[in-house]
Design an enzyme around this catalytic site. Structure first.
Site, PDB file in Angstrom:
ATOM      1  N   GLU A 330       0.874  -1.114   0.001  1.00  0.00           N
ATOM      2  CA  GLU A 330      -0.103   0.293   0.082  1.00  0.00           C
ATOM      3  C   GLU A 330       0.587   1.357  -0.064  1.00  0.00           C
ATOM      4  O   GLU A 330       1.804   1.152   0.805  1.00  0.00           O
ATOM      5  CB  GLU A 330      -0.898   0.271   1.337  1.00  0.00           C
ATOM      6  CG  GLU A 330      -1.827   1.124   1.465  1.00  0.00           C
ATOM      7  CD  GLU A 330      -2.618   1.999   0.592  1.00  0.00           C
ATOM      8  OE1 GLU A 330      -3.561   1.008   0.261  1.00  0.00           O
ATOM      9  OE2 GLU A 330      -2.117   3.018   0.087  1.00  0.00           O
ATOM     10  N   ASN A 338     -10.564   4.163  -0.476  1.00  0.00           N
ATOM     11  CA  ASN A 338     -11.742   4.729  -0.537  1.00  0.00           C
ATOM     12  C   ASN A 338     -12.821   3.871   0.541  1.00  0.00           C
ATOM     13  O   ASN A 338     -13.498   4.713   0.773  1.00  0.00           O
ATOM     14  CB  ASN A 338     -12.160   4.936  -1.705  1.00  0.00           C
ATOM     15  CG  ASN A 338     -11.926   6.483  -2.667  1.00  0.00           C
ATOM     16  OD1 ASN A 338     -11.414   6.919  -2.463  1.00  0.00           O
ATOM     17  ND2 ASN A 338     -12.130   5.796  -4.190  1.00  0.00           N
ATOM     18  N   GLY A 343     -20.535   5.347   3.409  1.00  0.00           N
ATOM     19  CA  GLY A 343     -20.881   5.515   3.649  1.00  0.00           C
ATOM     20  C   GLY A 343     -21.461   4.227   4.232  1.00  0.00           C
ATOM     21  O   GLY A 343     -22.159   4.207   4.876  1.00  0.00           O
ATOM     22  N   GLY A 344     -21.514   3.212   3.539  1.00  0.00           N
ATOM     23  CA  GLY A 344     -21.806   1.699   3.775  1.00  0.00           C
ATOM     24  C   GLY A 344     -22.083   0.574   2.823  1.00  0.00           C
ATOM     25  O   GLY A 344     -21.554  -0.790   3.394  1.00  0.00           O
ATOM     26  N   ASP A 574      -2.365   4.875 -10.360  1.00  0.00           N
ATOM     27  CA  ASP A 574      -1.132   4.064  -9.962  1.00  0.00           C
ATOM     28  C   ASP A 574      -1.330   3.482 -11.234  1.00  0.00           C
ATOM     29  O   ASP A 574      -0.609   2.768 -11.923  1.00  0.00           O
ATOM     30  CB  ASP A 574      -0.129   4.071  -9.101  1.00  0.00           C
ATOM     31  CG  ASP A 574      -0.345   5.337  -8.301  1.00  0.00           C
ATOM     32  OD1 ASP A 574      -1.371   6.378  -8.869  1.00  0.00           O
ATOM     33  OD2 ASP A 574      -0.029   5.441  -7.565  1.00  0.00           O
ATOM     34  N   ARG A 633     -27.444  12.761 -10.185  1.00  0.00           N
ATOM     35  CA  ARG A 633     -26.745  13.274 -10.418  1.00  0.00           C
ATOM     36  C   ARG A 633     -25.967  13.646 -11.748  1.00  0.00           C
ATOM     37  O   ARG A 633     -25.679  15.081 -12.051  1.00  0.00           O
ATOM     38  CB  ARG A 633     -25.307  11.774 -10.230  1.00  0.00           C
ATOM     39  CG  ARG A 633     -25.801  11.554  -8.313  1.00  0.00           C
ATOM     40  CD  ARG A 633     -24.483  11.038  -8.297  1.00  0.00           C
ATOM     41  NE  ARG A 633     -25.225   9.737  -7.078  1.00  0.00           N
ATOM     42  CZ  ARG A 633     -24.563   9.075  -6.215  1.00  0.00           C
ATOM     43  NH1 ARG A 633     -22.978   8.966  -6.708  1.00  0.00           N
ATOM     44  NH2 ARG A 633     -24.946   7.966  -5.262  1.00  0.00           N
ATOM     45  N   HIS A 740     -16.390   9.283  -8.883  1.00  0.00           N
ATOM     46  CA  HIS A 740     -15.447   7.559  -9.673  1.00  0.00           C
ATOM     47  C   HIS A 740     -15.304   7.848 -11.088  1.00  0.00           C
ATOM     48  O   HIS A 740     -16.275   7.950 -11.863  1.00  0.00           O
ATOM     49  CB  HIS A 740     -17.430   6.833  -8.975  1.00  0.00           C
ATOM     50  CG  HIS A 740     -16.540   5.296  -8.817  1.00  0.00           C
ATOM     51  ND1 HIS A 740     -16.562   4.301  -8.392  1.00  0.00           N
ATOM     52  CD2 HIS A 740     -16.494   4.490 -10.780  1.00  0.00           C
ATOM     53  CE1 HIS A 740     -16.496   2.911  -8.435  1.00  0.00           C
ATOM     54  NE2 HIS A 740     -16.583   3.904  -9.759  1.00  0.00           N
ATOM     55  N   GLU A 769     -11.833  -0.341  -8.903  1.00  0.00           N
ATOM     56  CA  GLU A 769     -12.129   0.868  -9.280  1.00  0.00           C
ATOM     57  C   GLU A 769     -10.890   0.828 -10.251  1.00  0.00           C
ATOM     58  O   GLU A 769     -11.193   1.682 -11.762  1.00  0.00           O
ATOM     59  CB  GLU A 769     -12.372   1.490  -8.711  1.00  0.00           C
ATOM     60  CG  GLU A 769     -12.735   3.675  -9.752  1.00  0.00           C
ATOM     61  CD  GLU A 769     -12.918   4.436  -8.384  1.00  0.00           C
ATOM     62  OE1 GLU A 769     -13.329   4.493  -7.597  1.00  0.00           O
ATOM     63  OE2 GLU A 769     -12.851   5.630  -9.054  1.00  0.00           O
ATOM     64  N   LEU A 785     -19.230  -1.311  -3.544  1.00  0.00           N
ATOM     65  CA  LEU A 785     -18.188  -2.361  -3.047  1.00  0.00           C
ATOM     66  C   LEU A 785     -19.378  -3.597  -2.918  1.00  0.00           C
ATOM     67  O   LEU A 785     -18.352  -4.672  -3.384  1.00  0.00           O
ATOM     68  CB  LEU A 785     -19.290  -1.202  -1.183  1.00  0.00           C
ATOM     69  CG  LEU A 785     -19.066  -0.922  -0.810  1.00  0.00           C
ATOM     70  CD1 LEU A 785     -19.960  -0.245   0.527  1.00  0.00           C
ATOM     71  CD2 LEU A 785     -17.737  -0.576  -0.007  1.00  0.00           C
TER      72      LEU A 785
END
Lengths: 818, 182
Positions: A330, A338, A343-344, A574, A633, A740, A769, A785
Site C-alpha cells: 500500500e 476509498n 457510507g457503507g 497508478d 446526479r 468515481h 475501480e 462495494l
C-alpha cells in the site's frame, strides 16, 4: 575543503563553463571542486512542484554538505540566464540548501562588461530570504571578451587575470572559515520548559505539549482523544519522531493527511516561539536524514496485491484462505483506500431476506415501467435475461403480494441500464455482460463471506444507497466503511498475511511474458522488490488525478482544473499506468461520475447544510434557479458545469432543521469560517454570496409559489416539502466533485487483465475501480462495494488456481529433465 | 488603444494574472487588451537556428500588432522570475518584437513592496540593446498586499489602487501616442 561549482548556464560550450572547469583544475591543491550542471532542470513552476525529484534533492544534498559554493554566471539581457535563475528558484522554494552557505560569484561575457550587471543582480538574489546565502563581498571576478580568454587546453591565457582569480579564490577560502563562525546563528537557544499549544487536527483543535532543553526539542506529546483513528495516527506518531530526531521543522507531510501534518508543524512552531526561539531557523534546516540502504529489500510471495482498500484486502484474505503466502503493498501509511470513506451499504439481491420487508408505495410502478421497456432499448446479449425478468415481474405484479421484490435478474438489468451512457462524440457504452452477470450472481456470496470474516450487517434495515435505484443495500451495523476495513485488516494479519505500507509500486516485473513480481519504493526511498508469480492490481481509480481525468474525459463538457474530489488523495491511477506499461488494454476511460452537491474546496459531502432533495433550492452565481433539484446526479452535475460550476443551496431556518449531517455548533463554526453563509434577510444573504439581491428575492418568491402550487413550471420539479420563508437564511456553496472513475484496465470475468489483442497477460489480475467495463458509463450507488468484494475475491481465486497450475507445470518439467 | 498584456508567471494562481485580467476588464471599454500566457514557452537553449518556437512566435506576433505592451511581473528572490526572463531571452534571440515598443511595467506581490526590485531589474533588461524596448519612464505601478487587493470576482477593492491604475494607464496612453509620432 569541499566546494560545489554551479555552472550557471545550459549552453554546452560557454566560457562560463570553461571558467569553472579551469578553476577546478587550477585550484585542485587547495580544494576539491565538484561541478554541478543545471541543464536538466525544468523551468521553475510553483504549481508543479518537483522539489522531491531525485535531481533536486540530490543537488540540494551536495550543496548542504559542501563547505562553500562558487556560482559562475553569464549575462543575458543584463541579467543572469533564466536557466540559472530557475535553478535558484527551485533551491529557494521547498529546499533551502543555500541557507547560510558561503558563496563566491564569478562570471564572464563575450562582450566588455564581463557580466557585471548580472553579477550584481545575482548577489541581490542570493540575499533573498529563501536562499539566504552569505556572499563573499568585493572580489568581483568579471571575465570580459571571454571568447579569446582561454587557450586550446582550456587554461586562462592572461597571467594578470590568473593572479587576480587566485587572490579572489584565496579570499574565498578564508571567507568560508569566517562564515563558519556566522553559522553559529543556526544554534537554537530555548527557554527550557514545557509549553502547551493547540494543533489543528481533522476534527478541530488538538492539544499538544512541547518540551525544550536549552538547545533541543526534547519531547512532543499530543493528546489525540477525539480524533478519528486511521491515517492521522501515523501523523501523531511519525511527525514528532522526525522533528525530534532531525531537530528540524522541515519535515514532509504524511500522505493523505496533509492538514493534520501541517497542524503539528504549526503547533510546534508556535511552541518554539513561546520558548523564545525563531521557528524559521528550524524550518530552513535540512530535512531529517533518511537511512537509505543501497541494497533493495526483497520479499518472496505466491501472490502480491497492490493496494490496501476493500478490493486489495479481500483479495489478500482470499489468497490466504487458500494457504498462499500473500503480501499486500500500500502506498499510503495506512490501509483503507476509498472503502474507509464510504457510507457503507452494499448491493446484493437476497430475495429471501428482502421479501420479509413490505413494499413501498411507488415501487410497483417502478417495476411495471421497467417491465414495459421495449425490446429495442435492450442490447441483444441482455435480451434473454430481460425476458426472464419480465416473467418474474409479471408474476409478482399479478399476485396480490405486498413484500419487497428482488432477484439477481433485476439487479443485473438495473446495473446494465444504469451504466448505459453516450459520450459527447456519440459513442455508446454499456456494461460487459459477463462482468455484470458475474457481479450479480456472486454479490450475495460476498456478503456472506464478509460476515464470516466478522463484518456485522444490520438485519433490520434494507437500504437504498443514493443513486441505487432499488432497496438491496446491506448496511454495516455501525462504523460504515471502517467496519469492512478493520475486520479485513485484522483477518489478513491473523492469517499471516504481510501488509507493507508507505510503499509505492513503480513497475511490474515480467519475464518471458509472465509476471514475476514488482518493484516499489518505500518511505525512505529504498527499493523494495516482491517476487511473486501472481500480481493483483487493486489500486483504485484516478478521481484524485485531475490531469488524468481531463486527458481521458469524453463525457463532461468541462472538467475544471481545480475540481475537488470525494476520494482519498491516493486515487491517482497508478495501477492503470502499471497495467498499460505491460501492455494492458483500457476500457471506458472517458466516463466518470461526479457528485454534484460537494464542498467546492474539499469535495466533502457532509459540510454546510445537506438536506433532502425535496428541500434543495439551487441557485447559480446570478441568483437564479437552473435545474430541477430532484434530477439525477449526472443531470445536476452537467447543469452546474453549464452554470459555471459553483452554485448555492438556499435554506431557511425550517429547512435547516431537516439537515441530517450537522449540529448548531458545527453550523456556527462554518459560518464563522466563511464556508457557510447566514443572514437575517434574503437581500443580505444575496450580498454575502455576491448575487443580485432583487434577483434572489424574486427566485425565492417564485419557488415558494411553486411549493404552494405543487408544480414548477420552470424546471418541472414535482417533489416539494418546505418553502424558504423563515429567517435566518442560509447559503451552502456547492460544486460538482469527481466521485468515481468508470474506466480502467480491461478484464475478463475471472479478473484476468487482457492486452489489446484480448489475450490474458499471464500472472496479472485486476479488480475494483482500477478495472473498467463493469459499470460502463455510470455506476449504481451501492454497486462499487458489491464490485470490490466480489471481484477482489475472484481475482485471488483465479490467481491461486493458476499459481497451483504453474507450480505443477514446473514440477512436471523438472521431473522430465531428470 | 490596442495593448498586449504579458502575464509574467506560470503559477496556476497568480495575482499578476488577476491584475492583468482586471486591467483587461476595467479598460475594456476604451482599449482592446489581449493577454498572453508564458507557461508554454520552452526552456531557452540558444538554438543555432535562431527560429522562435511556436509559443514564442505567438507572443511576438501579439506584441508586434499592439500599440503598447503591459508586462506584469512577480518577484522571486528579489528579481524577475525565471519563466519571464526565459521568455525575454527567446524574444531577444529570435525576434525584434520589443524593439522601440512602448512598455508599461506593473507587478503585484503578496508583501508590501509590490515587486519593486523585480521591476527595477525588468527595466534594465528591457532597456538593454538586445531588447531595446521603450519603457514608460518616471512611472511605477506597484501593487502590494495583492491577496487582499481583489475580491472573489477579481475586482479591485481599494479605490486608491484603481485611481492610481487609471492615472498610470492615462500616462501610458500619452506615452504610446508620443512614440507613434516618431
Amino acid at each position: 575543503m569541499k566546494i560545489i561549482g554551479v555552472i550557471g548556464t545550459n549552453s554546452a560550450n560557454s566560457a562560463t563553463r570553461k571558467l569553472l572547469e579551469y578553476m577546478q583544475q587550477h585550484f585542485k591543491q587547495q580544494a576539491e571542486i565538484e561541478l554541478l550542471e543545471i541543464t536538466d532542470y525544468p523551468l521553475f513552476n510553483e504549481s508543479d512542484d518537483q522539489s522531491e525529484s531525485a535531481l533536486l534533492t540530490g543537488d540540494a544534498k551536495k550543496i548542504e554538505a559542501a563547505d562553500g559554493v562558487i556560482i559562475s554566471t553569464s549575462e543575458h539581457n543584463r541579467m543572469i540566464p533564466s536557466s540559472l535563475k530557475s535553478f535558484l528558484e527551485w533551491m529557494s522554494f521547498k529546499l533551502h540548501p543555500f541557507n547560510n552557505k558561503p558563496v563566491m560569484v564569478v562570471g564572464s561575457s563575450v562582450t566588455k562588461q564581463g557580466s557585471a550587471s548580472a553579477q550584481l543582480a545575482l548577489r541581490q538574489t542570493l540575499d533573498a530570504p529563501g536562499l539566504g546565502a552569505i556572499v563573499l563581498p568585493g572580489n568581483e571576478f568579471l571575465l570580459s571578451s571571454s571568447a579569446a580568454a582561454f587557450d586550446e587546453n582550456g587554461a586562462l591565457k592572461d597571467q594578470g587575470t590568473i593572479d587576480f582569480l587566485g587572490t579572489c579564490f584565496k579570499n574565498f577560502l578564508q571567507f568560508v572559515k569566517v562564515a563558519d563562525v556566522l553559522n553559529g546563528v543556526d544554534e537554537m537557544n530555548f527557554e527550557p520548559g514545557t509549553y502547551s499549544v493547540m494543533a489543528s487536527g481533522h476534527n478541530g483543535k488538538v492539544p499538544m505539549k512541547v518540551t525544550f532543553s536549552e538547545n533541543r526539542i526534547e519531547n512532543i506529546e499530543i493528546d489525540t482523544e477525539g480524533e478519528t483513528t486511521g491515517i492521522a495516527d501515523t501523523v501523531w506518531e511519525r511527525m514528532p519522531q522526525q522533528i525530534i530526531d532531525g531537530q528540524t521543522l522541515n519535515v514532509d507531510a504524511v500522505s493523505g493527511a496533509s492538514d493534520t501534518s501541517r497542524g503539528v508543524l504549526t503547533g510546534v512552531a508556535e511552541a518554539v516561539s513561546l520558548a523564545g526561539a525563531d521557528p524559521d531557523v528550524l524550518k530552513k534546516r535540512p530535512k531529517p536524514a533518511k537511512n537509505v540502504a543501497d541494497e533493495p529489500v526483497e520479499y518472496e510471495a505466491d501472490v502480491v496485491v497492490v493496494g490496501g482498500g476493500g478490493t486489495g484486502l479481500s483479495a489478500a484474505a482470499t489468497s490466504l484462505q487458500a494457504g498462499k503466502k500473500t503480501i499486500l503493498v500500500e502506498k499510503f501509511p495506512a490501509v483503507g483506500g476509498n472503502t474507509i470513506r464510504t457510507g457503507g451499504p452494499m448491493n446484493a439481491a437476497d430475495p429471501e431476506w428482502q421479501n420479509t420487508f413490505d413494499a413501498l408505495p411507488g415501487e410497483a410502478a417502478t417495476l411495471k415501467s421497467l417491465m414495459e421497456t421495449p425490446d429495442e432499448k435492450i442490447d441483444p446479449e441482455y435480451l434473454e435475461d430481460f425476458h426472464a425478468l419480465q416473467g418474474q415481474l409479471k408474476e409478482y405484479l399479478d399476485s396480490d403480494k405486498h413484500f419487497l421484490f428482488d432477484s439477481k435478474l433485476l439487479h443485473e438489468i438495473q446495473t446494465y441500464l444504469g451504466g448505459k451512457r453516450q459520450d459527447l462524440s456519440g459513442n455508446d457504452i454499456h456494461g460487459d455482460y459477463n462482468l455484470v452477470k458475474t457481479l450479480v450472481d456472486n454479490a450475495l456470496d460476498s456478503v456472506k463471506w464478509l460476515q464470516n470474516i466478522g463484518v456485522r450487517f444490520d438485519p433490520n434495515e434494507v437500504t437504498m444507497p443514493v443513486g441505487a435505484k432499488w432497496r438491496r443495500g446491506h448496511k454495516p451495523l455501525e462504523n460504515q466503511g471502517y467496519e469492512y476495513i478493520s475486520n479485513l485488516q485484522r483477518y489478513v494479519k491473523e492469517e499471516g498475511g504481510q501488509i507493507i505500507t508507505d510503499t509505492r509500486v513503480k513497475k511490474l516485473l515480467q519475464q518471458d511474458g509472465k509476471l514475476v513480481g514488482l518493484e516499489a519504493e518505500n518511505f525512505d526511498g529504498q527499493k523494495v522488490i516482491v517476487h511473486a508469480s501472481s500480481v493483483i492490481l487493486a489500486s483504485g481509480g484516478f478521481a484524485a488525478n485531475t490531469k488524468m481525468v481531463q486527458q481521458y474525459n469524453t463525457y463532461w463538457t468541462k472538467v475544471d482544473d481545480d475540481i475537488a474530489t470525494s476520494n482519498s488523495p491516493a486515487m491517482t491511477g497508478d495501477g492503470i499506468k502499471l497495467g498499460t506499461d505491460v501492455g494492458a488494454d483500457l476500457v471506458g476511460m472517458g466516463f466518470s461520475q461526479m457528485m454534484p452537491v460537494s464542498d467546492p474546496v474539499t469535495g466533502e459531502l457532509f459540510s454546510g447544510l445537506q438536506v433532502p432533495p425535496a428541500n434543495f433550492v439551487m441557485v447559480n452565481n446570478k441568483g437564479d434557479r437552473f435545474v430541477d433539484e430532484y434530477e439525477s446526479r449526472d443531470v445536476l452535475s452537467q447543469a452546474a458545469i453549464d452554470n459555471g460550476g459553483l452554485f448555492y443551496l438556499i435554506a431557511d431556518d425550517n429547512i435547516k432543521a431537516t439537515a441530517y449531517n450537522t449540529s448548531q455548533e458545527k453550523i456556527d463554526e462554518q459560518v464563522a469560517a466563511g464556508t457557510l453563509f447566514r443572514d437575517d434577510t434574503l437581500e443580505g444573504l444575496a450580498a454575502q454570496i455576491k448575487v443580485d439581491p432583487a434577483e434572489l428575492v424574486q427566485t425565492i418568491k417564485n419557488y415558494n409559489s411553486y411549493v404552494d402550487a405543487g408544480k414548477d413550471p420552470e424546471f418541472g420539479k414535482d417533489v416539494f416539502d418546505l418553502k424558504v420563508e423563515k429567517a435566518p437564511f442560509y447559503a451552502t456553496p456547492r460544486k460538482p466533485a469527481l466521485h468515481h472513475t468508470m474506466g480502467g484496465l480491461k478484464i475478463d470475468k475471472q479478473a484476468h487483465v487482457l492486452n489489446e489483442a484480448g489475450e490474458k497477460i499471464t500472472g496479472l489480475y485486476a479488480a475494483g475501480e482500477v478495472a473498467g467495463g463493469l459499470h460502463a458509463g455510470n455506476r449504481l450507488g451501492g454497486n462499487s462495494l458489491a464490485d470490490i468484494f466480489t471481484f477482489g475475491r475472484i481475482a485471488a481465486q483465479t490467481a491461486v488456481t493458476e499459481h497451483e497450475e504453474l507450480a505443477t507445470d514446473a514440477t512436471t518439467s523438472a521431473s522430465h529433465s531428470e | 488603444m490596442n495593448y498586449t498584456g504579458i502575464i509574467g508567471n506560470n503559477a496556476r494562481n497568480s495575482t499578476n494574472r488577476t491584475l492583468l485580467q482586471y486591467i483587461q476588464k476595467h479598460f475594456g471599454g476604451s482599449d482592446q487588451i489581449t493577454l498572453c500566457e508564458i507557461a508554454d514557452v520552452p526552456v531557452f537553449n540558444k538554438p543555432e537556428s535562431h527560429v522562435a518556437p511556436p509559443a514564442v512566435a505567438k507572443i511576438a506576433a501579439a506584441i508586434e500588432q499592439a500599440d503598447g505592451v503591459i508586462i506584469a511581473t512577480p518577484e522571486y528572490d528579489h528579481t524577475v522570475p525565471a519563466v519571464l526572463s526565459n521568455t525575454l531571452e527567446w524574444l531577444a534571440y529570435t525576434t525584434e518584437a520589443l524593439k522601440d515598443k512602448p512598455v508599461f511595467i506593473v507587478g503585484a506581490s503578496y508583501g508590501a513592496l509590490g515587486t519593486s526590485r523585480a521591476q527595477g531589474h525588468l527595466r534594465i533588461m528591457l532597456n538593454g540593446p538586445d531588447l531595446g524596448a521603450r519603457v514608460l519612464p518616471g512611472q511605477e505601478y506597484l501593487l502590494g498586499h495583492s491577496l487582499q487587493a481583489f475580491d472573489e470576482d477579481g475586482m479591485m477593492v481599494v479605490a486608491e489602487d484603481i485611481q492610481s491604475l487609471e492615472d498610470h494607464m492615462k500616462y501610458f496612453a500619452e506615452f504610446v501616442k508620443s512614440n507613434q509620432g516618431k
